[in-house]
Structure formats: C-alpha cells, structure tokens
Design an enzyme around this catalytic site. Structure first.
Site, short mmCIF file in Angstrom:
data_model
loop_
_atom_site.label_atom_id
_atom_site.label_comp_id
_atom_site.label_asym_id
_atom_site.label_seq_id
_atom_site.Cartn_x
_atom_site.Cartn_y
_atom_site.Cartn_z
N VAL A 102 -17.01 -13.38 26.70
CA VAL A 102 -16.32 -12.09 26.88
C VAL A 102 -14.79 -12.23 26.84
CG1 VAL A 102 -18.15 -10.98 28.22
CG2 VAL A 102 -16.30 -12.17 29.42
N LYS A 103 -14.25 -13.45 26.83
CA LYS A 103 -12.79 -13.63 26.85
C LYS A 103 -12.22 -13.47 25.43
CE LYS A 103 -13.49 -14.28 31.18
NZ LYS A 103 -13.44 -15.41 32.07
#
Ligand SMILES: *Cc1c(COP(=O)(O)O)cnc(C)c1O
Length: 396
Positions: free
Chosen positions: A194-195
């Site tokens: 998700v980064k």
C-alpha cells in the site's frame, strides 16, 4: 433522496475501489525475471543498486535496504544507539510498529500527542516529555506530510537527542525544499504494497552519517561484519560476528522490483498530488468532512487522503459512515487507533485514555479515502458521489 446501498439502493460502484493498491507493470516483471536468471537471489548486486537509487532519489548520503519497514525502524534505533533503559518519544497516532520497534530495541516508548490540524507530532508535547533517560525522538510523516522537523531539530540539538523520521508515508515529500530522507539523523521507509513503491515486503533506512550506516549493515546481517558476496569476491571464508544482530536482509528479487518501481515514482507522485487536488475540490462543499491542514513549506507525498468527520453534523458515528461507504463500493480505511490505547500497551506500560487527548479526540472522526497511483479522477468523483449521498442521508 437516493436510497443508500447499505439500505438496498444501487451502489455508486459495482467494482469496489480499494483504499490502496500497488501498480505492477511489464518493467517490474522483466526486472524480477532478470534477477531470477542472474544467479544472485540474495546478497547480490541488486541490493546495493537499489540502495544507490534510494540515496540518489532522496539525497540521503547513505541507504541500507532491509526486509520490511518494522525491521527498518529496529535497525535505525539500534544504529543511532538506542539501548535498554533508554526512552524514545513517539507520536500516539501512528502504526503500532513505530513504538513496537522501540521495545524490540529494549527501550521504552513514550507517547506524545499530535497537532489537531495536521495530526503530526506536536513539538511542544515532545519538549514536556523529555527526561534524563530520553535518547531519541521519532516523528511520523502521517499521511505523507513531513512533520515539523525545524522545531524538532532545534529541541533535539538543545537536549542532545537523536532525531528519527518514520517516513513510511512520505517518500518523495519535502519540507522547505529539503527532501524526506535528509530531514533527520535516520529516516525509515516501508515498501509494503500500500506504500508509494513496493517490494512485496521491504524497507530501508536512510542515514546522514557513515558510522550509523556501518552499524546498520552489520545489524541486518546477524552482527557479522562482512556479507556472503564480499567473502565470495575475496575468496575468503572467515568472518567475525561482533554483536547480536538479525537476518533483516532484503532479497535481490525484492530489490530488483524496488528499483523498477522507484524509476516510476516521480510520475506516481504527480498522480497522487493531482488526485489530492481533485479530492480537495470535490469535497470543498462538504459540511461533514474536513481534510487535514497542509503546512506552508511542506510538499505532501499523499500516501493517504485523510478526512476528519464533523460528528456534530452527522446523525451516525464513523463506523456507520465506513460501512455505508463500503456498501457504495468505496473501501475507506482508518489510520490509526492511538497506539497507547491498545491493550498490550495498557498492560505493559500502564498507558490509558487521557494521556494524548488530541489523538484520542481525532480517532473516532478519522477516515482514509482511497488513494493510490493507479487511481483516476473519475474514481475520485465516485468517492465524492458516495460521500454526498451518505452525508445527505445521515445529516444531523
Ligand atoms: C507501514 C508502516 C510501518 C511498517 O512497515 P512494514 O513494512 O509493514 O513493517 C511503520 N510505520 C508506519 C507509519 C507505517 O505506515
């Protein structure tokens, strides 16, 4: 009034929009395949290549890749001299790992409150919590906005403390033209999917000083001063373990993926900034949702687009808004339950409600709307449409 999907009406979206998601393209597949065929799956050349690319991108003098963002925090604390008996000041509003890694290093996390407008570590609160045992202060660039490193630097210099940045959210951000990675003595990154960029699992520590970089390299490799490739190159078999370390290495497969991703990060940052502008415009008329403040001088990296609900204007709580958004096909999320309120910390350190009132008051109002590099302005319009429907139906 249109019927909400949660009550059986038609949803805004049939295919759900996640809150975050990686972008994987042909360049990534080719990079990983080349690595698989190269003969080096770990401790090979792809890791230093990725480390150089991270140092170039951020302007940090040194970069050490590790197996995840939590290992990056543990490695950073160790490399900057955090030891048993020390205290480390951390913001209450963060992912648990920021504080957990302080315990992994044998030290004690001390929870500081955040600023009500930005939800970033409040320097005045830090100042009040410093004791003779304080060794370091960790700021978290919550949602992607760099923390107030000007004031934190001044406090740390005056009190003889080390300053760390948990920049899991802010790769590509800057403050007064100084890039994330150069704002603290050590800066940690995460490459969870998700980064901003992903290696599956992965992380890195960026350092200002050579000595810290050397300690981190030993620490991530069991406490051994040379790695397998250095010995192979010298034709040597002897090695020395000088301290107790860990196997925190990133593989070459992961590093290859990371380099391929990092090459596309500038375009993805543009995308996130343009999505944030689209959200700002679409939500400008909302009575119940307020975006966080962005400080002058900060260039936000927009890991998350966080809004605070004005609960006085709603007849329902955040959990209901969250469920109603999911029913409309919008997978919003919440970042974070203040760490000192988790049962582990309450039992272990005796933390309790009332210790960080700003973070505690913010928590029941927080929502993270979808934000990722593969999103479009039309996705933002869907979120805004779902928000408008819900706001109208649940107006107080
Ligand atoms: C993701 C994250 C971490 C931990 O990273 P992992 O790679 O999942 O171990 C630490 N701090 C913050 C603020 C994060 O968002």
């Amino acid at each position: 009034m249109p019927e909400l999907a949660i009550d059986g009406g038609p949803p805004v979206r049939r295919t759900p929009l996640p809150y975050g998601r990686q972008t994987i393209e042909t360049a990534d597949l080719e990079a990983v395949q080349r690595c698989l065929q190269s003969g080096w799956l770990t401790t090979g050349p792809a890791v230093p290549d990725f480390e150089s690319a991270l140092a170039d991108f951020t302007g940090a003098p040194h970069a050490v890749a590790v197996c995840n963002g939590t290992a990056a925090l543990h490695t950073a604390y160790h490399a900057l001299g955090v030891r048993p008996g020390d205290e480390v000041i951390v913001p209450a509003l963060t992912f648990a790992a920021t504080a957990n890694a302080v315990l992994h290093a044998g030290a004690t996390p001390v929870f500081a409150d955040v600023d009500a407008e930005t939800l970033l570590l409040d320097p005045a609160c830090v100042e009040r919590l410093v004791t003779p045992r304080t060794k370091a202060v960790v700021a978290v660039d919550y949602a992607g906005q760099p923390a107030d490193y000007r004031r934190l630097r001044e406090i740390c210099d005056r009190r003889g403390l080390r300053l760390l940045a948990d920049a899991a959210h802010s790769l590509g951000g800057d403050l007064d033209g100084r890039r994330v990675g150069t704002l603290a003595d050590a800066t940690t990154l995460s490459f969870h999917p998700v980064k901003h960029i992903t290696t599956g699992e992965g992380g890195a520590v960026l350092f200002a000083e050579q000595a810290a970089d050397r300690r981190a390299r030993t620490f991530r490799n069991h406490g051994i001063t040379t790695d397998h490739r250095e010995r192979a190159e010298k034709g040597a078999f002897e090695y020395d373990m000088v301290e107790l370390g860990y196997n925190y290495r990133l593989t070459d497969l992961q590093a290859s993926l990371g380099s391929a991703q990092l090459a596309r990060l500038p375009g993805w940052l543009e995308r996130r900034r343009s999505l944030a502008r689209a959200y700002d415009q679409a939500l400008a008329g909302s009575a119940a949702l307020r975006p966080l403040a962005v400080l002058p001088g900060a260039r936000h990296a927009w890991h998350l687009y966080v809004v605070q609900l004005d609960l006085a204007r709603l007849a329902v709580d955040r959990a209901r808004v969250h469920r109603a958004l999911h029913a409309e096909g919008i997978a919003a999320n919440v970042h974070y339950r203040p760490v000192h309120l988790h049962s582990f910390y309450r039992e272990r350190l005796g933390t309790k409600p009332g210790m960080c009132p700003v973070a505690e008051a913010a928590y029941p109002r927080l929502l993270s709307l979808p934000m990722f590099s593969g999103m479009t302005e039309s996705d933002v319009a869907d979120v805004a449409a779902a928000v408008a429907k819900i706001e109208e139906a649940y107006a107080a």
